[in-house]
Design a protein around this motif. Structure first.
Motif, PDB file in Angstrom:
ATOM      1  N   TYR A 176      -3.176  19.266 -17.028  1.00  0.00           N
ATOM      2  CA  TYR A 176      -1.993  19.966 -17.526  1.00  0.00           C
ATOM      3  C   TYR A 176      -1.568  19.289 -18.826  1.00  0.00           C
ATOM      4  CZ  TYR A 176       2.892  21.125 -18.178  1.00  0.00           C
ATOM      5  OH  TYR A 176       4.083  21.518 -18.726  1.00  0.00           O
TER       6      TYR A 176
ATOM      7  N   SER B  86       3.703  16.550 -11.255  1.00  0.00           N
ATOM      8  CA  SER B  86       2.722  17.479 -11.820  1.00  0.00           C
ATOM      9  C   SER B  86       3.050  18.907 -11.434  1.00  0.00           C
ATOM     10  CB  SER B  86       1.318  17.159 -11.319  1.00  0.00           C
ATOM     11  OG  SER B  86       1.095  15.790 -11.365  1.00  0.00           O
TER      12      SER B  86
ATOM     13  N   ASN C  86       3.560  20.935 -23.976  1.00  0.00           N
ATOM     14  CA  ASN C  86       3.672  21.454 -25.345  1.00  0.00           C
ATOM     15  C   ASN C  86       3.924  20.299 -26.308  1.00  0.00           C
ATOM     16  OD1 ASN C  86       3.369  23.956 -24.276  1.00  0.00           O
ATOM     17  ND2 ASN C  86       5.460  24.651 -24.658  1.00  0.00           N
TER      18      ASN C  86
ATOM     19  N   ARG D 136       4.666   7.241 -41.671  1.00  0.00           N
ATOM     20  CA  ARG D 136       4.696   8.483 -40.900  1.00  0.00           C
ATOM     21  C   ARG D 136       5.722   9.464 -41.454  1.00  0.00           C
ATOM     22  NH1 ARG D 136       4.281  12.656 -39.189  1.00  0.00           N
ATOM     23  NH2 ARG D 136       3.897  13.420 -37.071  1.00  0.00           N
TER      24      ARG D 136
ATOM     25  N   VAL E 191       3.586  11.188  -8.613  1.00  0.00           N
ATOM     26  CA  VAL E 191       2.834  11.765  -9.729  1.00  0.00           C
ATOM     27  C   VAL E 191       2.445  13.202  -9.408  1.00  0.00           C
ATOM     28  CG1 VAL E 191       0.656  11.654 -11.010  1.00  0.00           C
ATOM     29  CG2 VAL E 191       1.975   9.573 -10.614  1.00  0.00           C
TER      30      VAL E 191
ATOM     31  N   LEU F 290       6.074  20.139 -13.352  1.00  0.00           N
ATOM     32  CA  LEU F 290       5.780  20.400 -14.755  1.00  0.00           C
ATOM     33  C   LEU F 290       4.919  21.642 -14.934  1.00  0.00           C
ATOM     34  CD1 LEU F 290       5.238  16.895 -16.309  1.00  0.00           C
ATOM     35  CD2 LEU F 290       6.747  18.666 -17.172  1.00  0.00           C
ATOM     36  N   VAL F 291       3.928  21.760 -14.055  1.00  0.00           N
ATOM     37  CA  VAL F 291       3.028  22.895 -14.172  1.00  0.00           C
ATOM     38  C   VAL F 291       3.772  24.198 -13.920  1.00  0.00           C
ATOM     39  CG1 VAL F 291       0.999  23.998 -13.160  1.00  0.00           C
ATOM     40  CG2 VAL F 291       0.962  21.573 -13.685  1.00  0.00           C
TER      41      VAL F 291
ATOM     42  N   LYS G 286       0.825  -1.198   0.000  1.00  0.00           N
ATOM     43  CA  LYS G 286       0.000   0.000   0.000  1.00  0.00           C
ATOM     44  C   LYS G 286       0.867   1.259   0.000  1.00  0.00           C
ATOM     45  CE  LYS G 286      -3.765   2.117   2.546  1.00  0.00           C
ATOM     46  NZ  LYS G 286      -4.655   1.964   3.714  1.00  0.00           N
TER      47      LYS G 286
ATOM     48  N   LYS H  31       5.437  27.293 -20.323  1.00  0.00           N
ATOM     49  CA  LYS H  31       5.121  26.641 -21.589  1.00  0.00           C
ATOM     50  C   LYS H  31       5.294  27.602 -22.763  1.00  0.00           C
ATOM     51  CE  LYS H  31       1.041  24.667 -20.520  1.00  0.00           C
ATOM     52  NZ  LYS H  31      -0.086  23.749 -20.780  1.00  0.00           N
ATOM     53  N   LYS H  32       5.840  28.753 -22.514  1.00  0.00           N
ATOM     54  CA  LYS H  32       6.009  29.743 -23.577  1.00  0.00           C
ATOM     55  C   LYS H  32       6.861  29.166 -24.713  1.00  0.00           C
ATOM     56  CE  LYS H  32       7.881  34.425 -24.335  1.00  0.00           C
ATOM     57  NZ  LYS H  32       7.443  34.342 -25.709  1.00  0.00           N
ATOM     58  N   VAL H  33       6.387  29.357 -25.909  1.00  0.00           N
ATOM     59  CA  VAL H  33       7.124  28.868 -27.065  1.00  0.00           C
ATOM     60  C   VAL H  33       7.978  30.003 -27.619  1.00  0.00           C
ATOM     61  CG1 VAL H  33       6.867  28.133 -29.460  1.00  0.00           C
ATOM     62  CG2 VAL H  33       5.480  27.077 -27.681  1.00  0.00           C
ATOM     63  N   GLU H  34       9.247  29.710 -27.799  1.00  0.00           N
ATOM     64  CA  GLU H  34      10.161  30.729 -28.302  1.00  0.00           C
ATOM     65  C   GLU H  34      10.301  30.599 -29.817  1.00  0.00           C
ATOM     66  OE1 GLU H  34      14.286  30.766 -26.668  1.00  0.00           O
ATOM     67  OE2 GLU H  34      13.243  31.894 -25.095  1.00  0.00           O
TER      68      GLU H  34
ATOM     69  N   CYS I   4       6.744  24.827 -14.792  1.00  0.00           N
ATOM     70  CA  CYS I   4       7.590  25.179 -15.920  1.00  0.00           C
ATOM     71  C   CYS I   4       6.813  26.046 -16.895  1.00  0.00           C
ATOM     72  CB  CYS I   4       8.039  23.921 -16.656  1.00  0.00           C
ATOM     73  SG  CYS I   4       9.199  22.956 -15.728  1.00  0.00           S
TER      74      CYS I   4
ATOM     75  N   LEU J 111       3.808   6.280  -4.985  1.00  0.00           N
ATOM     76  CA  LEU J 111       3.671   6.476  -6.423  1.00  0.00           C
ATOM     77  C   LEU J 111       2.734   7.653  -6.705  1.00  0.00           C
ATOM     78  CD1 LEU J 111       4.720   4.852  -8.919  1.00  0.00           C
ATOM     79  CD2 LEU J 111       2.416   3.904  -9.065  1.00  0.00           C
ATOM     80  N   ALA J 112       1.636   7.666  -5.971  1.00  0.00           N
ATOM     81  CA  ALA J 112       0.661   8.740  -6.144  1.00  0.00           C
ATOM     82  C   ALA J 112       1.297  10.086  -5.813  1.00  0.00           C
ATOM     83  CB  ALA J 112      -0.550   8.489  -5.266  1.00  0.00           C
TER      84      ALA J 112
ATOM     85  N   PHE K 222       2.276   2.219  -3.361  1.00  0.00           N
ATOM     86  CA  PHE K 222       1.367   2.897  -4.271  1.00  0.00           C
ATOM     87  C   PHE K 222       1.038   4.311  -3.827  1.00  0.00           C
ATOM     88  CE2 PHE K 222       0.709  -1.503  -5.636  1.00  0.00           C
ATOM     89  CZ  PHE K 222       0.978  -1.317  -6.983  1.00  0.00           C
ATOM     90  N   LEU K 223       1.021   4.481  -2.512  1.00  0.00           N
ATOM     91  CA  LEU K 223       0.822   5.847  -2.030  1.00  0.00           C
ATOM     92  C   LEU K 223       1.995   6.727  -2.437  1.00  0.00           C
ATOM     93  CD1 LEU K 223      -0.813   5.391   1.486  1.00  0.00           C
ATOM     94  CD2 LEU K 223      -1.773   6.539  -0.528  1.00  0.00           C
TER      95      LEU K 223
ATOM     96  N   LEU L  46      -1.145  15.484 -17.622  1.00  0.00           N
ATOM     97  CA  LEU L  46      -1.230  15.093 -16.213  1.00  0.00           C
ATOM     98  C   LEU L  46      -2.549  15.612 -15.686  1.00  0.00           C
ATOM     99  CD1 LEU L  46       2.360  16.113 -15.074  1.00  0.00           C
ATOM    100  CD2 LEU L  46       1.474  13.785 -15.340  1.00  0.00           C
TER     101      LEU L  46
END
Lengths: 516, 318
Positions: free
Chosen positions: B185, A16, B188, A355, A12, A19-20, A2, A24-27, A22, A8-9, A5-6, B162
């Protein structure tokens, strides 16, 4: 178990958050391009061969005030005052424009082409409205900057900017006014110092040319471009590169040179390029009379053909008789084994396309809502020119050569398309579903191939070290139309050859314009 | 026998100019049902969505050069009960697209693998019913190099997502209400083109994908062999831009959709562990999405690793 898995959660969750957080502006690829610092200022460029101007001094630029005059001293004080409290926005403008004025205006123009490259939505009765330069703000806005329109816009602006800079260089050498930071050491140079005389300002020349050309090419964008003009001109004052009188003289010269190109644009036959319903019908009648299957629009409702008389537009690099001479012979007969084989080949390419083929198709598609194939070649050229540290006048010259080649390729290509008026593969075999949108004009010869052959030829001359790469790119651009089911092989291979022939005229001009 | 099957619906959501909602919902667990410990529910789901009208920005229109755009998904999915209160879920769909008119070629391929952790931290009696709260986290990853920049016929948007979701459920007798809110989320993406136009020219092959928020309400009947529910879902893209007049759609458009639907799950009495589900949905409002009608059907089976052969006696109605 248990706990694992906790954990692991939690992991995640942590990931998140990271990542959030960071950006996301595209240059953009040129957002951080370094300030242009030419290896050669090309001081003698006032002698280079112009496109339309008969002389570099056709338009008089008055002698500037002496650098010890009260007027000039006041202009220096304007710079010093501005430099005492530059905002981040002002510094950003200086940085942006210092990467190169020809580069930035070319990028801005590409954006305008993409913005206006949208086919009009149909009327209630299934006909299509035609954009009107007399009412440019009415839907559909003028222009619809499709590939031939765009090719002409790039060419007129590039050629006008080139002529205007040749004139500017003539006066720079004649008046030899040093840059403000050379006159007064308390003026900071916030851009690389140069030995190039500052009067008239090359940035203002280019800005004046651009905004003046908007009245002809993108009339709804005058206000937007005027904002950019003001920003660029002030950025040059803030940076210590120019005094106000450099700017004023430069913008006036740019506008005057543009007027010569606008006058040509009024009589270059583009006004007749759309044609009339009767003329559109005549293409069909003529083809049927000759026992051939006419092209028809694959859009629903059927759209009027794109600029069917663009092939009569007056070229830059040769005369109209040469357009006819450059037009290739006919493709194989539609019921010949060869064409049957090519139809089967097109069908084969779109069936279970790998592709990588899709990538090639999308990379070169440059369809609706994009800066078109000529714009793509401008982007390719610009990214390579950035590495060369050209003077602004050489940047302009190379862009003019490229864009005159692209426009003239469009003319010969369109002339050919409507001379033969041949169907697309999907018209011949409706089972050919394409991997990108089918352009609304006849098949033979490929516009992409024509543009790319011309561009690769002149760019390979300008940058011989890259010639093989350009040739390979042109081949791939041409192939992309075959892989997508848009074209037959004969359209592509012939288009590439025609493009190369057009490109060779640009090479001839380059060899004789005094810049090499 | 329990109802703790992946119970969803591919979903009641717009086939957002292709499948964004399917990405968001078909692969996620949005219900208040848990698998019992050491039980593994696996199944397959078929879903189909289609639209003729779509919203170009806020303008509703059709397109004679697309006709009816449809997509089908064949999803393989499962849920494993780590404990009574912690489940792991996965979903992997194969998708196809098609336009009935025009000349554009449809696409097909394996789409995105999504993995979810579903946690039930709180469950208590409240009044005459039971209140429970769930925290659900997930990730979805493209499994193939499918093309995103080919809307409306791409099979997905190819972003890595995510998701975090809070889900609250209240059950009174056989009737329940579930509400949930999700934040997605989106990473890109990289496209095949080297430049594109949004509201300005972007000279890059990278595309800024705005995040997405969704809210969902489910109301219905839940017993040991039958679940029947009505579902309303609202999705908002937090940024993005409108499709211009007569332009093509683009992955970073502002795609919003409000949809309603129904969902039924029946667990067979004769075959232990086997259940069937079916549902349908319709997009009632949207922006830069197709007005999709969709339905789905699926079969699920529970494998019990408890060794005793008994199937989840404790699958209480949650």
């Amino acid at each position: 178990m248990k706990n694992i898995f906790l954990s692991l959660a939690l992991l995640v969750l942590t990931a998140s958050v990271i990542l959030v957080a960071c950006s996301k502006k595209v240059e953009g690829v040129t957002d951080n391009t370094a300030a242009l610092n030419p290896t050669n200022i090309d001081l003698a460029a006032g002698n280079w061969k112009t496109v339309l101007l008969t002389r570099p001094d056709t338009f008089l630029v008055a002698a500037p005030a002496a650098t010890n005059s009260p007027a000039y001293v006041a202009e220096l004080n304007e710079i010093k005052g501005a430099q005492q409290s530059l905002t981040d926005g002002q510094r950003a403008a200086i940085k942006y424009w210092s990467a190169g004025s020809v580069l930035r205006w070319n990028e801005i123009l590409r954006g305008l082409v993409a913005k206006h490259n949208l086919p009009p939505y149909q009327n209630e009765d299934g006909s299509y409205p035609i954009p009107s330069s007399a009412n440019p703000f009415n839907y559909p806005q003028f222009p619809f900057s499709n590939p031939p329109y765009a090719a002409r816009a790039y060419a007129y602006i590039s050629a006008a900017q080139y002529d205007a800079l040749v004139a500017a260089w003539h006066y720079k050498a004649q008046y030899n006014r040093p840059a403000p930071y050379k006159v007064d050491s308390s003026v900071n140079a916030l851009v690389p110092k140069t030995a190039l005389p500052s009067y008239p300002s090359e940035d203002a020349v280019l800005a004046g040319t651009m905004v003046a050309m908007m009245s002809m090419l993108f009339p709804t964008e005058i206000a937007y471009i005027q904002q950019k003009v003001t920003e660029e001109e002030y950025s040059r004052i803030w940076s210590g590169a120019n005094v106000r009188s450099d700017i004023v003289a430069g913008e006036a010269l740019g506008r005057q040179v543009a007027s010569v190109f606008i006058a040509r644009g009024k009589v270059d036959n583009v006004g007749k390029a759309v044609g009339t319903p009767a003329q559109w019908k005549q293409f069909v009648t003529d083809a049927l009379a000759n026992g051939k299957t006419p092209w028809y629009s694959l859009e629903a409702p059927a759209r009027n053909p794109m600029l069917p008389f663009f092939g009569n537009v007056k070229p830059f690099l040769f005369d109209s008789a040469t357009v006819v001479a450059l037009r290739p012979g006919p493709p194989p007969a539609e019921n010949s084994d060869e064409m049957k084989q090519e139809t089967a080949q097109a069908k084969n390419y779109i069936t279970n396309a790998p592709r990588e083929n899709m990538r090639i198709v999308q990379f070169w598609a440059d369809g609706v809502g994009t800066y078109t194939p000529p714009g793509h070649w401008n982007a390719i050229a610009a990214s390579d020119f950035i590495t060369q540290n050209y003077s602004e006048v050489r940047w302009a010259r190379n862009m003019a050569l490229l864009n005159m080649a692209l426009m003239d390729a469009a003319i010969v290509c369109w002339n050919t398309k409507y001379y033969y008026f041949t169907p697309r593969p999907t018209q011949v075999d409706p089972n050919i579903k394409t991997l990108t949108g089918i352009p609304n004009f006849p098949s033979y010869i490929s516009g992409h191939a024509s543009f790319s052959g011309a561009a690769a030829t002149i760019l390979g001359h300008i940058l011989p070290a890259n010639a093989a790469e350009y040739t390979a790119m042109a081949q791939q651009a041409s192939d992309s139309r075959l892989l997508s089911g848009i074209h037959f092989l004969i359209d592509c291979s012939t288009g590439l050859q025609v493009g190369q022939s057009v490109g060779s005229y640009a090479v001839k001009r380059a060899q004789a314009d005094g810049a090499e | 026998m329990n109802k703790n099957i992946i119970n969803r619906f591919a979903i009641a959501c717009a086939l957002v100019l292709t499948l964004i909602v399917a990405q968001l919902h078909a692969q996620t667990d949005e219900d208040a049902i848990m698998m019992a410990k050491k039980q593994f529910c696996i199944g397959g789901m078929y879903s189909r969505g289609s639209w003729k009208n779509y919203w170009e920005g806020t303008l509703k229109r059709n397109n004679l050069n697309l006709g009816t755009v449809s997509n089908q998904m064949f999803g393989f999915m499962g849920t494993y009960g780590v404990t009574e209160k912690l489940n792991l879920l996965f979903n992997l769909p194969y998708a196809t697209t098609n336009a009935s008119a025009g000349t554009l070629h449809g696409q097909q391929g394996l789409q995105d693998l999504s993995l979810w952790v579903k946690w039930l931290p709180l469950e208590k009696d409240l009044g005459n019913g039971t209140f429970s709260a769930y925290i659900i986290g997930g990730v979805s990853l493209p499994t193939t190099n499918y093309i995103a920049d080919y809307l409306p016929l791409s099979i997905g948007l190819h972003s890595t997502n995510l998701s975090g979701r809070l889900l609250l459920d209240y059950q009174l007798g056989n009737f329940f209400t579930t509400v949930s809110g999700t934040y997605v989320y989106r990473n890109n993406i990289t496209i095949d083109r080297s430049a594109y136009y949004t509201t300005e020219q972007i000279n890059s092959n990278k595309v800024n994908m705005p995040d997405v928020a969704t809210e969902q309400l489910r109301i219905g009947y839940r017993s040991s062999h039958l679940i029947a529910e009505a579902i309303a879902t609202n999705m908002n893209t937090l940024g993005g831009f409108d499709i211009r007049r007569n332009d093509m759609p683009f992955p970073s458009n502002k795609m919003n959709a409000t949809s309603v639907g129904v969902n039924v799950k029946y667990t067979l009495k004769k075959v232990e562990g086997l259940s069937l589900i079916g549902g349908g949905g319709y997009t009632v409002a949207g922006r830069n999405v197709g007005q999709s009608t969709m339905f789905n059907a699926g079969v699920f089976y529970i494998l019990d690793f408890n060794g005793s052969g008994k199937k989840s006696s404790n699958a209480a109605n949650k």
